[in-house]
Design an enzyme around this catalytic site. Structure first.
Site, short mmCIF file in Angstrom:
data_model
loop_
_atom_site.label_atom_id
_atom_site.label_comp_id
_atom_site.label_asym_id
_atom_site.label_seq_id
_atom_site.Cartn_x
_atom_site.Cartn_y
_atom_site.Cartn_z
N ASP A 100 6.50 2.22 -3.51
CA ASP A 100 7.44 2.99 -2.68
C ASP A 100 7.01 4.43 -2.45
OD1 ASP A 100 8.31 3.44 -5.59
OD2 ASP A 100 9.57 4.88 -4.53
N ASP A 159 4.45 6.29 -7.38
CA ASP A 159 4.39 5.49 -8.60
C ASP A 159 3.80 4.11 -8.28
OD1 ASP A 159 6.43 4.26 -7.20
OD2 ASP A 159 8.02 5.20 -8.38
N TYR A 210 16.78 4.01 -7.42
CA TYR A 210 17.30 3.65 -6.09
C TYR A 210 18.67 3.00 -6.23
CZ TYR A 210 12.78 4.82 -4.10
OH TYR A 210 11.65 5.49 -3.70
N GLU A 217 6.24 14.70 -3.49
CA GLU A 217 6.02 13.25 -3.52
C GLU A 217 6.22 12.64 -2.14
OE1 GLU A 217 7.03 9.41 -6.34
OE2 GLU A 217 8.49 11.04 -6.27
#
Length: 499
Positions: A89, A92, A241, A477
């Site tokens: 995603d 990571d 999430y 990120e």
């Protein structure tokens, strides 16, 4: 290292006072006059190339970001199924299907709305979509009565800093079922499969039919077994999430996409049965109301279908909450003109909302429509100009003179929060670094050795400042869903600049 992807998304942002709008306009005009317009076509190409850097599974021979190698080749084996493929995603090495499916839906919507403007990038968009849909089909079809919704223990993964090719953390498989429902993740998966089925309808009819048939089954599962996947899976998906907005928005969104794909009155009736929705001032992987309103408004605007007039009004109410000169605006803007919604990965909201601005304006232009925000008459170009301002800001027309797309222009984030980008590739260092071996690279001030071309980071703070620090994941990120929503506006402006 626990990375939380988003805060609960509520309408808590104070409304911008109207005098600020003139400051916003002046600063925007000043910046427009100072810098040349960005190369939107180059940005479009790079925004799609980024997805190659997020691939999981066995990489093809035409992989362009050559510092990545195959990874996650045993995913699903603990459940005796094949769950290889799909996307990581963000920075990571976990596959979270909830944001991945939203990414797929937005890439598909971009291709459907702007495919004719994308030129050769349309094929690259289809490739990016199919990398996700091949995986989502496996998740939906591997085990009857079960929908797989993720691979990789996020808590274990976030304690390590290692390349995806070296993963030695648990590749735990997560699923929802009738006894452990997940209407939100199931309906989003259905939306992704339905939207993508239209992308492939002419170029691969057999694949398109498979996508649509699977979408219908997954949507029925979402409707029949109601519940939030956060409740079923708890710490496996929260706080990463969590479905903060509940699952009604996904049911509306999924049904809206199946309605567009099938024109079946069953979905019209189901949408009506859901009743009124939220009145959001945000659009994201979690809160889909605004996207559903714009998607459904298409029928009212383009087809003059009165059954969808309610959603046209809801879409326009949303626009009024975004426009800076609207009396009902609830959206802050930085002095440099950037929409500022929430401090954590703000650009995810900017790109998603910008997509809706551009797309609704496109509908308005095709039928020469306007609407009102209070006493203010809103013409399509009001939405287009705001959209362009956000796109230009992200691409470098901002006080920092920094492009927030990696590899675009000469000044872009060099220390992004991304494991594969920040660690030496296998070609440079073939031996495994292990769980903790990468933290030396993580802590250094050196630029990342691998350029994750096209990645859009979380972005600057409310003062238009960006420190470019690897450990500041809220700003540094990248994520697939930031990029996916940006493809459509880039295609629109790339086409508008063409000779």
């Amino acid at each position: 290292m626990c990375v939380i992807k988003s805060y609960p998304q509520a309408n808590t942002i104070t409304r911008m006072a109207s005098p600020f709008f003139f400051v916003f306009l002046l600063s925007a005009l000043s910046l427009e006059n100072t810098y040349a317009s960005p190369n939107y076509r180059e940005a479009l190409s790079k925004s799609l190339l980024f997805f190659q850097g997020q691939r999981s599974g066995r990489l093809p021979s035409d992989q362009q970001l050559s510092w990545r190698s195959s990874s996650g080749l045993s995913d699903g084996s603990s459940a005796h199924v094949d769950l290889t493929g799909g996307y990581y995603d963000a920075g990571d090495n976990v596959k979270f299907n909830f944001p991945m499916a939203f990414t797929t839906t937005m890439l598909s919507w971009s291709s459907l709305e702007y495919g004719k403007k994308m030129g050769p990038e349309l094929q690259n968009s289809r490739v990016a979509i199919r990398w996700a849909t091949d995986y989502l089909l496996k998740c939906a079809r591997a085990t009857p009565g079960k929908l797989y919704v993720g691979v990789g223990d996020p808590n274990g993964d976030h304690k390590c800093w290692e390349r995806p090719e070296d993963m030695d953390t648990p590749r735990t498989v997560y699923s929802v079922s009738p006894s452990n429902p997940g209407s939100d993740v199931a309906a989003e998966t259905a939306a992704a499969l339905a939207a993508s089925s239209m992308v492939f309808r002419k170029v691969d009819p057999k694949y398109s039919r498979l996508l649509l048939a699977t979408a219908k089954k997954v949507m029925q599962f979402a409707i029949q077994y109601r519940g939030a996947y956060s409740n079923s899976l708890s710490s496996s998906v929260c706080p990463f999430y969590c479905s903060y907005s509940g699952y009604k928005d996904e049911l509306l969104w999924g049904a809206a996409w199946l309605h567009r794909a099938t024109n079946d009155p069953y979905y019209t009736n189901f949408i009506k049965s859901l009743g009124g929705g939220d009145q959001p001032d945000i659009f994201s992987w979690d809160n889909k109301y605004a996207g559903a309103y714009v998607l459904l408004s298409r029928r009212a605007v383009l087809n003059k279908d009165n059954n969808f007039e309610l959603y046209k009004q809801a879409a326009e109410n949303f626009m009024c909450k975004i426009l800076p000169n609207s009396p009902s605006s609830s959206t802050k803007y930085t002095k440099g003109g950037l929409m500022y919604k929430l401090p954590q990965s703000n650009l995810q909201y900017v790109t998603s909302i910008t997509f809706l601005l551009t797309t609704y304006a496109k509908y308005m232009k095709s039928t020469k429509q306007t609407f009102n925000c209070g006493n203010s008459l809103i013409v399509p170009n009001a939405l287009i100009n705001l959209s362009k301002r956000q796109v230009d800001y992200i691409l470098g027309v901002n006080p920092m003179k920094m492009s927030y797309m990696v590899g675009f222009s000469s000044n872009f984030p060099k220390r992004i929060h991304h494991r594969g980008s920040s660690l030496p590739s296998r070609a440079v260092r073939s031996n495994s670094l292990g769980c903790n071996g990468g933290f030396q690279s993580f802590r250094t001030q050196n630029p990342n050795p691998n350029i994750l071309t096209g990645a859009i980071v979380g972005g600057p703070n409310q003062n238009d400042e960006y420190p470019d620090q690897r450990d500041d994941y809220t700003r540094s990120e990248p994520a697939t869903y930031i990029n996916a929503a940006f493809v459509g506006p880039l295609a629109y402006f790339a086409a508008s600049r063409s000779p």
